[in-house]
Design a protein around this motif. Structure first.
Motif, PDB file in Angstrom:
ATOM      1  N   ALA A 116       3.104  57.323  20.067  1.00 35.50           N
ATOM      2  CA  ALA A 116       2.926  58.087  21.297  1.00 35.50           C
ATOM      3  C   ALA A 116       1.514  58.668  21.376  1.00 35.50           C
ATOM      4  O   ALA A 116       0.870  58.641  22.430  1.00 35.50           O
ATOM      5  N   VAL A 117       1.021  59.189  20.251  1.00 33.36           N
ATOM      6  CA  VAL A 117      -0.337  59.739  20.202  1.00 33.36           C
ATOM      7  C   VAL A 117      -1.366  58.641  20.476  1.00 33.36           C
ATOM      8  O   VAL A 117      -2.357  58.849  21.191  1.00 33.36           O
ATOM      9  N   MET A 118      -1.135  57.451  19.925  1.00 34.15           N
ATOM     10  CA  MET A 118      -2.061  56.342  20.142  1.00 34.15           C
ATOM     11  C   MET A 118      -2.072  55.899  21.598  1.00 34.15           C
ATOM     12  O   MET A 118      -3.116  55.467  22.118  1.00 34.15           O
ATOM     13  N   SER A 119      -0.945  56.013  22.283  1.00 32.47           N
ATOM     14  CA  SER A 119      -0.918  55.684  23.714  1.00 32.47           C
ATOM     15  C   SER A 119      -1.736  56.695  24.511  1.00 32.47           C
ATOM     16  O   SER A 119      -2.410  56.334  25.484  1.00 32.47           O
ATOM     17  N   TYR A 120      -1.698  57.969  24.109  1.00 31.89           N
ATOM     18  CA  TYR A 120      -2.525  58.986  24.758  1.00 31.89           C
ATOM     19  C   TYR A 120      -4.004  58.689  24.528  1.00 31.89           C
ATOM     20  O   TYR A 120      -4.835  58.852  25.441  1.00 31.89           O
ATOM     21  N   ASP A 121      -4.340  58.236  23.331  1.00 33.62           N
ATOM     22  CA  ASP A 121      -5.721  57.856  23.027  1.00 33.62           C
ATOM     23  C   ASP A 121      -6.192  56.742  23.952  1.00 33.62           C
ATOM     24  O   ASP A 121      -7.308  56.786  24.485  1.00 33.62           O
ATOM     25  N   ILE A 213       4.801  57.493  25.990  1.00 34.19           N
ATOM     26  CA  ILE A 213       4.180  56.166  26.009  1.00 34.19           C
ATOM     27  C   ILE A 213       4.293  55.547  27.397  1.00 34.19           C
ATOM     28  O   ILE A 213       3.315  55.009  27.943  1.00 34.19           O
ATOM     29  N   SER A 214       5.477  55.644  28.005  1.00 32.60           N
ATOM     30  CA  SER A 214       5.685  55.081  29.342  1.00 32.60           C
ATOM     31  C   SER A 214       4.787  55.765  30.367  1.00 32.60           C
ATOM     32  O   SER A 214       4.166  55.106  31.207  1.00 32.60           O
ATOM     33  N   GLY A 241      -3.342  45.791  24.554  1.00 32.58           N
ATOM     34  CA  GLY A 241      -2.397  44.730  24.208  1.00 32.58           C
ATOM     35  C   GLY A 241      -1.810  44.881  22.819  1.00 32.58           C
ATOM     36  O   GLY A 241      -0.591  44.732  22.631  1.00 32.58           O
ATOM     37  N   SER A 242      -2.652  45.172  21.831  1.00 28.53           N
ATOM     38  CA  SER A 242      -2.167  45.314  20.455  1.00 28.53           C
ATOM     39  C   SER A 242      -1.187  46.474  20.333  1.00 28.53           C
ATOM     40  O   SER A 242      -0.134  46.347  19.698  1.00 28.53           O
ATOM     41  N   HIS A 243      -1.540  47.600  20.949  1.00 32.50           N
ATOM     42  CA  HIS A 243      -0.665  48.776  20.867  1.00 32.50           C
ATOM     43  C   HIS A 243       0.669  48.508  21.543  1.00 32.50           C
ATOM     44  O   HIS A 243       1.726  48.871  21.006  1.00 32.50           O
ATOM     45  N   LEU A 244       0.658  47.873  22.709  1.00 28.31           N
ATOM     46  CA  LEU A 244       1.911  47.578  23.411  1.00 28.31           C
ATOM     47  C   LEU A 244       2.793  46.628  22.605  1.00 28.31           C
ATOM     48  O   LEU A 244       4.024  46.778  22.578  1.00 28.31           O
ATOM     49  N   LEU A 284       3.659  42.599  10.502  1.00 29.80           N
ATOM     50  CA  LEU A 284       3.008  42.111  11.714  1.00 29.80           C
ATOM     51  C   LEU A 284       1.964  43.087  12.258  1.00 29.80           C
ATOM     52  O   LEU A 284       0.969  42.663  12.846  1.00 29.80           O
ATOM     53  N   ASN A 285       2.174  44.393  12.059  1.00 29.62           N
ATOM     54  CA  ASN A 285       1.275  45.386  12.649  1.00 29.62           C
ATOM     55  C   ASN A 285      -0.196  45.179  12.276  1.00 29.62           C
ATOM     56  O   ASN A 285      -1.058  45.113  13.161  1.00 29.62           O
ATOM     57  N   PRO A 286      -0.541  45.077  10.980  1.00 29.82           N
ATOM     58  CA  PRO A 286      -1.962  44.866  10.659  1.00 29.82           C
ATOM     59  C   PRO A 286      -2.489  43.526  11.151  1.00 29.82           C
ATOM     60  O   PRO A 286      -3.661  43.417  11.525  1.00 29.82           O
ATOM     61  N   LEU A 287      -1.630  42.500  11.164  1.00 34.62           N
ATOM     62  CA  LEU A 287      -2.061  41.197  11.664  1.00 34.62           C
ATOM     63  C   LEU A 287      -2.372  41.263  13.154  1.00 34.62           C
ATOM     64  O   LEU A 287      -3.358  40.688  13.628  1.00 34.62           O
ATOM     65  N   ILE A 288      -1.531  41.986  13.899  1.00 38.85           N
ATOM     66  CA  ILE A 288      -1.739  42.127  15.340  1.00 38.85           C
ATOM     67  C   ILE A 288      -3.048  42.852  15.621  1.00 38.85           C
ATOM     68  O   ILE A 288      -3.868  42.414  16.435  1.00 38.85           O
ATOM     69  N   TYR A 289      -3.281  43.959  14.928  1.00 37.51           N
ATOM     70  CA  TYR A 289      -4.499  44.732  15.168  1.00 37.51           C
ATOM     71  C   TYR A 289      -5.740  44.021  14.637  1.00 37.51           C
ATOM     72  O   TYR A 289      -6.816  44.122  15.227  1.00 37.51           O
ATOM     73  N   THR A 290      -5.620  43.296  13.530  1.00 40.27           N
ATOM     74  CA  THR A 290      -6.777  42.621  12.945  1.00 40.27           C
ATOM     75  C   THR A 290      -7.171  41.391  13.747  1.00 40.27           C
ATOM     76  O   THR A 290      -8.341  41.179  14.067  1.00 40.27           O
TER      77      THR A 290
END
Length: 323
Positions: A116-121, A213-214, A241-244, A284-290
């Motif tokens: 949620a914090v990352m969506s605010y960012d 987030i929404s 895209g990565s965060h979503l 999957l998370n680090p792969l998606i962001y990387t």
């Protein structure tokens, strides 16, 4: 039974995820390979963000916290399962079960708040780019991360204290591969009304991150629609895209595991859901962001190039005196 709960001799029996068949041995090996990928990917992400000065921003600091949570989450559940399988034991001590219960709830809750914090960012970066340095500085990012950890820790501590206070009926067999609270609750002998009320309140509180987030993405979508440049729109969608994707994977797995009617829940489905959010998502998370983040990819190239150059200089320094 209360006295029994207080002794270190009282162990829970974890049913586990695999049996002794060759098929399940292969699945265990595959699980451990995925586990190693998860550990490597998240560790690499944390190290890159710590080492590279260009990644010392609130966005990447929050990403490092997400990787730390994923690293701890996968280690909390999978290591004990693999240790029990390889040793031939299925037991976990009362204190060990309580600790595992606290950790996985804490890490899961902290990840919900952090997403949620990352969506605010992302909302501030796209909707208020000129004020980003003021609204999302390092101090604000640190405070948000601390609040995510602290809020989740208090919530999981309350859960653990209430649940482990109850007397349990024997045999203490947990039909799961770790001490997940729905599986442990089934062993309670007494009235669990107080605990169910606590779970309902926590579930309502954890809906707050979904709402935040929404809301953030509604404003982001409005801003993107108003952009004139197609390049700006592509950059905005690439940024989010990565965060979503991570949000969809994490909350999708949680909803599948904990928000279905009890009549539709089976032991196999519960285990599959737990495997997904305890090992697949952290992998999957680090792969998606990387893979989808140019800054992280550039940082990796810079670090590798820097290490190669440093190694060559050191070898040259050793060689020159001989000449």
């Amino acid at each position: 039974m209360w006295q029994k709960n207080q002794t270190s001799l009282a162990d829970f029996i974890l049913e586990g995820l695999f049996d002794d068949s060759l098929t399940h041995l292969f699945l265990l090996s595959l699980t451990m390979v995925v586990f190693l990928i998860a550990v490597s990917g998240n560790t690499l992400t944390i190290l890159l963000i710590c080492v590279d000065p260009q990644l010392h921003t609130p966005m990447y600091f929050l990403l490092s916290q997400l990787s730390l949570m994923d690293l701890m989450h996968v280690s909390t559940t999978i290591l004990k399962m693999a240790t029990n399988y390889l040793s031939g034991k299925k037991s976990i001590s009362f204190v060990g079960c309580a600790t595992q219960h606290f950790l996985y709830l804490c890490l899961g809750g902290a990840e919900c708040f952090l997403l949620a914090v990352m969506s605010y960012d992302r909302y501030v970066a796209i909707c208020h780019p000129l004020r980003y340095a003021v609204l999302m500085n390092k101090k604000v990012g640190l405070m948000m991360a601390v609040m995510s950890w602290l809020g989740a820790s208090v919530n999981s501590l309350i859960h653990m204290a209430i649940l482990m206070h109850f007397p349990f009926c024997g045999p203490w067999k947990v039909y799961h591969f770790y001490c997940e609270f729905p599986a442990v609750v089934k062993l309670v002998c007494g009235d669990i009304t107080v605990y169910e009320t606590t779970v309902y309140i926590s579930s309502i509180l954890l809906l707050l991150p979904i709402f935040l987030i929404s809301t953030s993405y509604v404003f982001i979508l409005q801003s993107v629609i108003q952009m004139c440049s197609s390049g700006s729109k592509r950059n905005a969608f690439a940024t989010c895209g990565s965060h979503l994707t991570v949000v969809s994977l994490w909350f999708g797995a949680c909803i599948f595991s904990y928000m279905r009617p009890r009549s539709q829940c089976t032991l196999l489905q519960n285990k599959v859901g737990s495997v997904f959010y305890s090992i697949i998502t952290p992998t999957l998370n680090p792969l998606i962001y990387t893979l989808r983040n140019k800054d992280v990819a550039k940082a990796l190239r810079r670090v590798l190039r820097r290490d190669v150059i440093t190694h060559c200089i050191q070898r040259l320094q050793l060689w020159l005196p001989r000449v």
